[in-house]
Scaffold this motif. Structure first.
Motif, PDB file in Angstrom:
ATOM      1  N   LEU A   1      63.390 -32.087 -26.724  1.00 57.24           N
ATOM      2  CA  LEU A   1      63.554 -33.233 -25.838  1.00 57.24           C
ATOM      3  C   LEU A   1      63.347 -34.540 -26.601  1.00 57.24           C
ATOM      4  O   LEU A   1      64.084 -35.514 -26.395  1.00 57.24           O
ATOM      5  CB  LEU A   1      62.563 -33.145 -24.676  1.00 57.24           C
ATOM      6  N   SER A   2      62.360 -34.575 -27.497  1.00 52.85           N
ATOM      7  CA  SER A   2      62.098 -35.791 -28.268  1.00 52.85           C
ATOM      8  C   SER A   2      63.266 -36.125 -29.196  1.00 52.85           C
ATOM      9  O   SER A   2      63.667 -37.289 -29.309  1.00 52.85           O
ATOM     10  CB  SER A   2      60.811 -35.613 -29.074  1.00 52.85           C
ATOM     11  N   THR A   3      63.824 -35.123 -29.860  1.00 52.89           N
ATOM     12  CA  THR A   3      64.958 -35.375 -30.759  1.00 52.89           C
ATOM     13  C   THR A   3      66.219 -35.741 -29.991  1.00 52.89           C
ATOM     14  O   THR A   3      67.011 -36.567 -30.462  1.00 52.89           O
ATOM     15  CB  THR A   3      65.212 -34.148 -31.651  1.00 52.89           C
ATOM     16  N   ASN A   4      66.411 -35.130 -28.824  1.00 53.81           N
ATOM     17  CA  ASN A   4      67.568 -35.523 -28.010  1.00 53.81           C
ATOM     18  C   ASN A   4      67.465 -36.984 -27.585  1.00 53.81           C
ATOM     19  O   ASN A   4      68.460 -37.726 -27.597  1.00 53.81           O
ATOM     20  CB  ASN A   4      67.667 -34.631 -26.771  1.00 53.81           C
ATOM     21  N   PHE A   5      66.256 -37.404 -27.217  1.00 53.04           N
ATOM     22  CA  PHE A   5      66.045 -38.799 -26.844  1.00 53.04           C
ATOM     23  C   PHE A   5      66.272 -39.732 -28.039  1.00 53.04           C
ATOM     24  O   PHE A   5      66.953 -40.758 -27.923  1.00 53.04           O
ATOM     25  CB  PHE A   5      64.617 -38.967 -26.306  1.00 53.04           C
ATOM     26  N   GLY A   6      65.709 -39.381 -29.185  1.00 53.66           N
ATOM     27  CA  GLY A   6      65.893 -40.213 -30.369  1.00 53.66           C
ATOM     28  C   GLY A   6      67.339 -40.279 -30.820  1.00 53.66           C
ATOM     29  O   GLY A   6      67.853 -41.348 -31.165  1.00 53.66           O
ATOM     30  N   GLY A   7      68.028 -39.135 -30.809  1.00 53.14           N
ATOM     31  CA  GLY A   7      69.436 -39.129 -31.202  1.00 53.14           C
ATOM     32  C   GLY A   7      70.295 -39.941 -30.260  1.00 53.14           C
ATOM     33  O   GLY A   7      71.202 -40.668 -30.692  1.00 53.14           O
ATOM     34  N   ALA A   8      70.013 -39.848 -28.952  1.00 53.73           N
ATOM     35  CA  ALA A   8      70.779 -40.630 -27.979  1.00 53.73           C
ATOM     36  C   ALA A   8      70.587 -42.119 -28.211  1.00 53.73           C
ATOM     37  O   ALA A   8      71.534 -42.911 -28.089  1.00 53.73           O
ATOM     38  CB  ALA A   8      70.357 -40.252 -26.563  1.00 53.73           C
TER      39      ALA A   8
ATOM     40  N   TYR B   1      69.354 -35.806 -44.021  1.00 55.73           N
ATOM     41  CA  TYR B   1      68.418 -36.638 -43.279  1.00 55.73           C
ATOM     42  C   TYR B   1      67.648 -35.871 -42.202  1.00 55.73           C
ATOM     43  O   TYR B   1      66.714 -36.415 -41.602  1.00 55.73           O
ATOM     44  CB  TYR B   1      69.177 -37.797 -42.620  1.00 55.73           C
ATOM     45  N   PHE B   2      68.034 -34.603 -41.950  1.00 52.97           N
ATOM     46  CA  PHE B   2      67.474 -33.958 -40.759  1.00 52.97           C
ATOM     47  C   PHE B   2      65.965 -33.698 -40.814  1.00 52.97           C
ATOM     48  O   PHE B   2      65.330 -33.636 -39.753  1.00 52.97           O
ATOM     49  CB  PHE B   2      68.234 -32.663 -40.436  1.00 52.97           C
ATOM     50  N   PRO B   3      65.279 -33.567 -41.979  1.00 51.69           N
ATOM     51  CA  PRO B   3      63.822 -33.368 -41.899  1.00 51.69           C
ATOM     52  C   PRO B   3      63.077 -34.597 -41.401  1.00 51.69           C
ATOM     53  O   PRO B   3      61.920 -34.495 -40.979  1.00 51.69           O
ATOM     54  CB  PRO B   3      63.423 -33.057 -43.355  1.00 51.69           C
TER      55      PRO B   3
ATOM     56  N   MET C   1      77.421 -47.051 -39.298  1.00 48.59           N
ATOM     57  CA  MET C   1      77.557 -45.756 -39.967  1.00 48.59           C
ATOM     58  C   MET C   1      76.186 -45.178 -40.306  1.00 48.59           C
ATOM     59  O   MET C   1      75.966 -43.970 -40.208  1.00 48.59           O
ATOM     60  CB  MET C   1      78.418 -45.915 -41.215  1.00 48.59           C
ATOM     61  N   VAL C   2      75.239 -46.039 -40.694  1.00 49.10           N
ATOM     62  CA  VAL C   2      73.885 -45.554 -40.964  1.00 49.10           C
ATOM     63  C   VAL C   2      73.222 -45.126 -39.656  1.00 49.10           C
ATOM     64  O   VAL C   2      72.519 -44.105 -39.604  1.00 49.10           O
ATOM     65  CB  VAL C   2      73.054 -46.637 -41.672  1.00 49.10           C
ATOM     66  N   PHE C   3      73.430 -45.887 -38.571  1.00 49.24           N
ATOM     67  CA  PHE C   3      72.911 -45.481 -37.262  1.00 49.24           C
ATOM     68  C   PHE C   3      73.458 -44.110 -36.875  1.00 49.24           C
ATOM     69  O   PHE C   3      72.739 -43.271 -36.315  1.00 49.24           O
ATOM     70  CB  PHE C   3      73.304 -46.496 -36.186  1.00 49.24           C
ATOM     71  N   CYS C   4      74.735 -43.891 -37.173  1.00 50.12           N
ATOM     72  CA  CYS C   4      75.368 -42.607 -36.857  1.00 50.12           C
ATOM     73  C   CYS C   4      74.719 -41.478 -37.644  1.00 50.12           C
ATOM     74  O   CYS C   4      74.482 -40.387 -37.109  1.00 50.12           O
ATOM     75  CB  CYS C   4      76.865 -42.687 -37.159  1.00 50.12           C
ATOM     76  N   ILE C   5      74.405 -41.730 -38.916  1.00 48.67           N
ATOM     77  CA  ILE C   5      73.754 -40.715 -39.753  1.00 48.67           C
ATOM     78  C   ILE C   5      72.418 -40.313 -39.148  1.00 48.67           C
ATOM     79  O   ILE C   5      72.117 -39.123 -38.977  1.00 48.67           O
ATOM     80  CB  ILE C   5      73.577 -41.244 -41.189  1.00 48.67           C
ATOM     81  N   VAL C   6      71.608 -41.308 -38.815  1.00 46.39           N
ATOM     82  CA  VAL C   6      70.279 -41.013 -38.277  1.00 46.39           C
ATOM     83  C   VAL C   6      70.390 -40.322 -36.912  1.00 46.39           C
ATOM     84  O   VAL C   6      69.696 -39.336 -36.644  1.00 46.39           O
ATOM     85  CB  VAL C   6      69.444 -42.300 -38.154  1.00 46.39           C
ATOM     86  N   GLY C   7      71.288 -40.840 -36.053  1.00 50.22           N
ATOM     87  CA  GLY C   7      71.432 -40.253 -34.727  1.00 50.22           C
ATOM     88  C   GLY C   7      71.894 -38.806 -34.759  1.00 50.22           C
ATOM     89  O   GLY C   7      71.325 -37.941 -34.074  1.00 50.22           O
ATOM     90  N   LEU C   8      72.917 -38.515 -35.567  1.00 51.42           N
ATOM     91  CA  LEU C   8      73.408 -37.140 -35.653  1.00 51.42           C
ATOM     92  C   LEU C   8      72.365 -36.219 -36.271  1.00 51.42           C
ATOM     93  O   LEU C   8      72.247 -35.054 -35.870  1.00 51.42           O
ATOM     94  CB  LEU C   8      74.703 -37.109 -36.478  1.00 51.42           C
ATOM     95  N   SER C   9      71.612 -36.735 -37.259  1.00 56.91           N
ATOM     96  CA  SER C   9      70.583 -35.895 -37.880  1.00 56.91           C
ATOM     97  C   SER C   9      69.474 -35.572 -36.892  1.00 56.91           C
ATOM     98  O   SER C   9      68.940 -34.453 -36.890  1.00 56.91           O
ATOM     99  CB  SER C   9      70.021 -36.585 -39.123  1.00 56.91           C
ATOM    100  N   VAL C  10      69.115 -36.540 -36.048  1.00 56.91           N
ATOM    101  CA  VAL C  10      68.070 -36.284 -35.050  1.00 56.91           C
ATOM    102  C   VAL C  10      68.545 -35.257 -34.039  1.00 56.91           C
ATOM    103  O   VAL C  10      67.790 -34.350 -33.635  1.00 56.91           O
ATOM    104  CB  VAL C  10      67.667 -37.598 -34.357  1.00 56.91           C
TER     105      VAL C  10
ATOM    106  N   ASP D   1      68.349 -31.920 -35.560  1.00 56.47           N
ATOM    107  CA  ASP D   1      66.985 -31.393 -35.535  1.00 56.47           C
ATOM    108  C   ASP D   1      66.732 -30.581 -34.273  1.00 56.47           C
ATOM    109  O   ASP D   1      66.155 -29.483 -34.325  1.00 56.47           O
ATOM    110  CB  ASP D   1      65.971 -32.541 -35.603  1.00 56.47           C
ATOM    111  N   GLY D   2      67.135 -31.149 -33.130  1.00 55.09           N
ATOM    112  CA  GLY D   2      66.943 -30.427 -31.878  1.00 55.09           C
ATOM    113  C   GLY D   2      67.691 -29.107 -31.858  1.00 55.09           C
ATOM    114  O   GLY D   2      67.173 -28.093 -31.364  1.00 55.09           O
ATOM    115  N   ALA D   3      68.912 -29.103 -32.404  1.00 53.01           N
ATOM    116  CA  ALA D   3      69.698 -27.863 -32.447  1.00 53.01           C
ATOM    117  C   ALA D   3      69.031 -26.830 -33.352  1.00 53.01           C
ATOM    118  O   ALA D   3      68.985 -25.635 -33.023  1.00 53.01           O
ATOM    119  CB  ALA D   3      71.116 -28.173 -32.935  1.00 53.01           C
TER     120      ALA D   3
END
Length: 551
Positions: A61-68, A333-335, A477-486, A489-491
């Motif tokens: 739930l935390s990673t889904n929120f952060g990625g969103a 970036y996922f860790p 593009m950097v925001f996209c990297i961080v968001g997709l990696s977060v 993480d949830g996946a």
């Protein structure tokens, strides 16, 4: 300056509007936003202590929120540039964040809106978890926070940048100082949030902690709104994503047209009509991604969705050639987010006293921020000249940016290895309370080094390599990297939790109550994945550099 107006829609007066005075109203907004965002790394504790969620469910739930939140930053940037403007993106969508925190605080305060209190840390605890419409209430609050922060995150620094005229050398220097002070305000706010806000949340109650977050954001918005008469407002002029989409759509519409000689591409009579030659750099034709060249074939229709100039096509090619770097960086970036979600629950089982003072476990994250603070101060004076000397060549800038990102990913891999070893030591201890939570300090030092090197390296790489007209896409593009990696993480947590349930007692690595989780194995798996991701990034980085040298 021609695209700027004052708050009444009139032409700006450079002596009255914009400049350093206008940005002073924005600094407090930067401080309160960064402090609240830093405190959000403690949300796993909120989900576990108030809503009785397992570690796996809390992390997902935390990673889904952060990625969103990160992905909505891209949406917010597009909406601000194309339709509403940056000021409205901040002060119209910002109140959603206030309402979201208020709703979460209201739910935490009233016991009827969350499960009964239970000691979630006990391995044999049978705690009732959050279900039904109460879950929807929690999701609604988190979604409102994500919308507000997602629109404010890209618009606040961009709106501050609009207060300076880049064609005026003195104001250009002031603009650079603005970003330096904004970075300082971000680090200060994050440290404040991780030390004080997290302490209030952990020891004074989540209802009070989340209520303070709402008041913080509200105060920042109100003070920022007081500066309305002094701001410069940039009129919406379209998003760079629109230019890229136009090329792809036009090339697809002309897909059945056979490739014609290069001299018939982009009719010469259109050179005087094209605004590309006046609004920015003119790019010459390249032989890569030739299927996009059909977008610049002149067929008699010169509308934006029927014809594109060669420069516009080359901009799209530059963007597409960077996508392998983007997606390979996501895997590296996922860790990052997992450290900020898994560490606090584990540290809570250890000795969290320092010289007789009880410290909130999530305050460890402040170490990462302080490391970034120090590195940012030394960055331009020491690191940049050193890397430039080590990679001196015609393509030293490109190489140094990718090297910085790669070094950051090495730090990430080392952090996962250290985390696995520390978790192994904690599990082998007879009583984890005999171990100090400061054993986790080295991994946060490494994560701080990872973020400041990889984030800055990627930001500079995209911003410098993208053509002038679409250069503003660099931050997105950097925001996209961080968001997709977060989100990744949830996946990963969901897959590992489900796969490791197969066989045995049916309990996965992350399904326990902190004491009996197998985070040591999980971090070990992350180390292997990070090593593979680093090799993948190195391959695509080398391939990109080879393509640059061949042009």
């Amino acid at each position: 300056m021609e695209e700027m107006v004052d708050w009444r829609g009139n032409q700006v007066n450079p002596k009255r509007h914009g400049g350093v005075r206008a940005t002073l109203f924005l600094y407090l907004l930067v401080v309160v936003r960064s402090s609240v965002n830093a405190a959000n790394t403690n949300l796993v504790g909120f989900f576990r202590s108030t809503h009785n969620m397992t570690i796996a469910r809390s992390v997902i739930l935390s990673t889904n929120f952060g990625g969103a939140t990160w992905i909505l930053s891209i949406v917010g940037s597009f909406v601000a540039d194309s339709y509403v403007g940056r000021f409205k993106a901040i002060f119209f969508f910002g109140p959603f964040e206030v309402l979201g925190y208020g709703l979460l605080a209201f739910q935490a305060h009233h016991s009827s809106l969350h499960p009964p209190q239970c000691n979630i840390k006990q391995s044999n605890a049978n705690c009732e978890s959050l279900q039904g419409w109460k879950t929807l209430l929690l999701y609604l609050g988190l979604f409102m926070v994500a919308i507000g922060e997602g629109f404010m995150r890209p618009s606040t620094p961009a709106f501050g940048s609009d207060q300076f005229d880049t064609n005026d050398p003195p104001q250009m220097k002031q603009k650079i100082r603005f970003f330096d002070f904004a970075a300082f305000a971000t680090c200060f706010g994050a440290t404040f949030g991780l030390v004080l806000l997290v302490w209030v949340q952990s020891f004074k109650g989540w209802n009070l902690g989340l209520g303070v977050c709402a008041l913080f954001v509200l105060s920042g918005l109100l003070l920022g709104a007081f500066g309305s008469p002094f701001y410069r407002y940039r009129l919406p002029c379209g998003s760079p994503l629109t230019r890229i989409l136009q090329v792809i759509v036009v090339a697809f519409k002309k897909r059945k047209i056979h490739v014609v000689p290069e001299k018939d591409v982009e009719d010469p009579e259109l050179s005087d009509l094209s605004t590309d030659t006046n609004d920015g750099e003119t790019l010459s034709h390249t032989k890569d991604l030739r299927f996009l060249d059909k977008a610049s074939i002149y067929t008699g229709d010169t509308s934006a969705w029927s014809y594109c100039s060669i420069s516009q096509v080359e901009e799209t090619k530059s963007f597409l050639k960077m996508l392998p770097i983007l997606f390979s960086s996501v895997l590296c970036y996922f860790p990052f987010a997992l450290f900020f979600t898994l560490t606090a629950p584990v540290a809570a089982t250890m000795n969290t006293h320092l010289r007789g003072v009880r410290i909130a476990p999530a305050s460890l994250y402040a170490v990462s921020v302080i490391i970034q603070w120090i590195i940012l101060v030394l960055y331009n004076r020491v690191i940049t000249p050193l890397v430039a000397r080590c990679t001196s060549s015609k393509y030293s800038n490109v190489t140094s940016h990718l090297v910085r990102a790669g070094v950051g990913f090495v730090f990430a891999m080392l952090a996962t290895i250290v985390a696995a070893l520390v978790e192994r030591k904690r599990r082998m201890a007879t009583d984890p309370k005999t171990l100090s939570f400061l054993w986790m300090l080295p991994q946060f030092i490494l994560i701080g080094l990872m973020e400041v090197t990889s984030f800055v390296g990627l930001m500079e790489f995209f911003s410098n390599q993208l053509p002038e007209r679409i250069r503003s896409l660099g931050s997105s593009m950097v925001f996209c990297i961080v968001g997709l990696s977060v989100w990744l993480d949830g996946a990963i947590v969901a897959v590992v939790s489900r796969v490791t349930k197969i066989g045995g007692d049916g309990i996965g690595w992350l399904d326990g109550r902190t004491f009996d989780t197998r985070l040591d194995l999980f971090y070990g798996m992350l180390s292997v994945l990070e090593f593979v991701a680093l090799l993948n990034f190195s391959f695509w980085a080398r391939k990109y550099l080879q393509g640059q040298r061949s042009q």
